[in-house]
Write an enzyme that holds these catalytic residues in place. Sequence first.
Site, PDB file in Angstrom:
ATOM      1  N   ALA A  71       0.694  -0.726  -0.019  1.00  0.00           N
ATOM      2  CA  ALA A  71       0.299  -0.093   0.297  1.00  0.00           C
ATOM      3  C   ALA A  71       0.664   1.253  -0.407  1.00  0.00           C
ATOM      4  CB  ALA A  71      -0.831   0.127   1.602  1.00  0.00           C
TER       5      ALA A  71
ATOM      6  N   ALA B  51       1.346   2.737   3.410  1.00  0.00           N
ATOM      7  CA  ALA B  51       2.134   1.670   4.014  1.00  0.00           C
ATOM      8  C   ALA B  51       4.334   2.196   2.811  1.00  0.00           C
ATOM      9  CB  ALA B  51       2.604  -0.134   4.031  1.00  0.00           C
TER      10      ALA B  51
ATOM     11  N   TYR C 131       0.379 -12.938   0.744  1.00  0.00           N
ATOM     12  CA  TYR C 131      -0.256 -12.532   2.548  1.00  0.00           C
ATOM     13  C   TYR C 131       0.365 -13.763   3.101  1.00  0.00           C
ATOM     14  CZ  TYR C 131      -2.330  -8.318   0.431  1.00  0.00           C
ATOM     15  OH  TYR C 131      -3.057  -8.011  -0.438  1.00  0.00           O
TER      16      TYR C 131
ATOM     17  N   LEU D  16      -4.050  -3.636   4.788  1.00  0.00           N
ATOM     18  CA  LEU D  16      -5.161  -3.701   3.621  1.00  0.00           C
ATOM     19  C   LEU D  16      -6.270  -2.774   3.171  1.00  0.00           C
ATOM     20  CD1 LEU D  16      -5.047  -7.013   3.656  1.00  0.00           C
ATOM     21  CD2 LEU D  16      -3.556  -6.508   2.122  1.00  0.00           C
TER      22      LEU D  16
ATOM     23  N   HIS E 211      -9.453  -6.072   7.053  1.00  0.00           N
ATOM     24  CA  HIS E 211      -8.763  -5.860   8.200  1.00  0.00           C
ATOM     25  C   HIS E 211      -8.912  -7.438   9.281  1.00  0.00           C
ATOM     26  CE1 HIS E 211      -7.685  -1.247   8.013  1.00  0.00           C
ATOM     27  NE2 HIS E 211      -7.256  -2.325   6.598  1.00  0.00           N
TER      28      HIS E 211
ATOM     29  N   LYS F 294      -6.221   1.067  11.103  1.00  0.00           N
ATOM     30  CA  LYS F 294      -7.694   1.849  11.382  1.00  0.00           C
ATOM     31  C   LYS F 294      -8.487   2.269  10.597  1.00  0.00           C
ATOM     32  CE  LYS F 294      -6.600   5.545  10.026  1.00  0.00           C
ATOM     33  NZ  LYS F 294      -7.542   6.166   8.676  1.00  0.00           N
TER      34      LYS F 294
ATOM     35  N   ARG G 298     -11.325   5.196  -0.517  1.00  0.00           N
ATOM     36  CA  ARG G 298     -11.606   5.599   0.434  1.00  0.00           C
ATOM     37  C   ARG G 298     -13.630   6.230   0.109  1.00  0.00           C
ATOM     38  NH1 ARG G 298      -7.394   5.391   0.704  1.00  0.00           N
ATOM     39  NH2 ARG G 298      -5.519   6.103   2.422  1.00  0.00           N
TER      40      ARG G 298
ATOM     41  N   ASP H 131     -12.248   6.744   8.189  1.00  0.00           N
ATOM     42  CA  ASP H 131     -10.940   6.512   7.518  1.00  0.00           C
ATOM     43  C   ASP H 131     -10.483   7.544   8.652  1.00  0.00           C
ATOM     44  OD1 ASP H 131      -8.691   7.273   5.685  1.00  0.00           O
ATOM     45  OD2 ASP H 131      -9.414   8.790   5.088  1.00  0.00           O
TER      46      ASP H 131
END
Length: 323
Positions: free
Chosen positions: A13, A16, A59, A75, A80, A98, A166, A178
């Site tokens: 991501a 990340a 993964y 992710l 999650h 989160k 999002r 978010d």
Amino acid sequence: MTDTIRWGVLGAAEFARNHMARAIHAAEGAEFAALATSSPEKAKGFQAFAPGIRLHDSYEALLADPEIDAVYVPLPNHLHVEWALKALEAGKHVLVEKPLGLKAGDFDAVIARRDATGLLAAEAFMIVHHPQFQRARQLVQDGAIGDLVLVDTVFSYDNRDGGNIRNRPETGGGGLPDIGVYAIGSARFVTGQEPVTITHAGLRFENDVDVLAQITADFPGFVYSGMVSMRAAPRQSLAFHGERGVLTLTCPYNANVFDVASLRLETEAGTVVTERWPAVDQYVLQVEAFGRAVRGEEAFACPLEFSRGTQAMIDMVFAAASR
């Protein structure tokens, strides 16, 4: 396990790459050891600052890696819980972006698995590790501004990309999932109080995701007012208004990215004290705090029970808006 926590990251991501993987790489007592991605091109962005990382093409392969102690999960929101549970089943500590769940009840299975395994599972609510929030909590709860009257906050940015996760309901998008977690979680963390009732929930939706939320709520000792939006010019602030003073955080959520982290305390005596933290990286602090908690040196500042409480208030907001 050695004192150094060996981390793996599930997925390449952008967040990340730009923040959390770099924080793991920079943190004391942590090693960014492996990345799971099927894209060699995306992996290059991580190898640019951590050339020694191992690459896994799935993964599952990373979770099977015996040289990994903890995993970070960046992710999309709807994945999650699934991958937090899989990480714990694989014997890994897990830090999940989160919101960990999209409903408060989603947290329960992860809490139960955490307790059964004795591993650490937590949501990456990084702001509570920043000294500005530790200081704000101390000042408010020690009575530096007297009894609270109002907590008010704004957090906004402009994201109109229809392909962004999002803005997609199927990936758990929306402004409240978010950034609402920050606007709500910050008030709960600093005050130590929980909401009694939502008195107003004005939500605007586009493509079945909330893009603006204006919320007022009654807490036992104060009124809460918050606005979050994904369709407004970038802005953030957080203020605690007491009977004898006002405490303001001018850059509460993206410290030293949006602006310099700064706390301003105004008292009834007419004094103004400002504290600034221009060099603190809250993501690094979060990784280091996670490592200390894994090693049993201290409790983690943001246990899943706290994160569940934030989601419970978000659930209350959606319920109030639907009435």
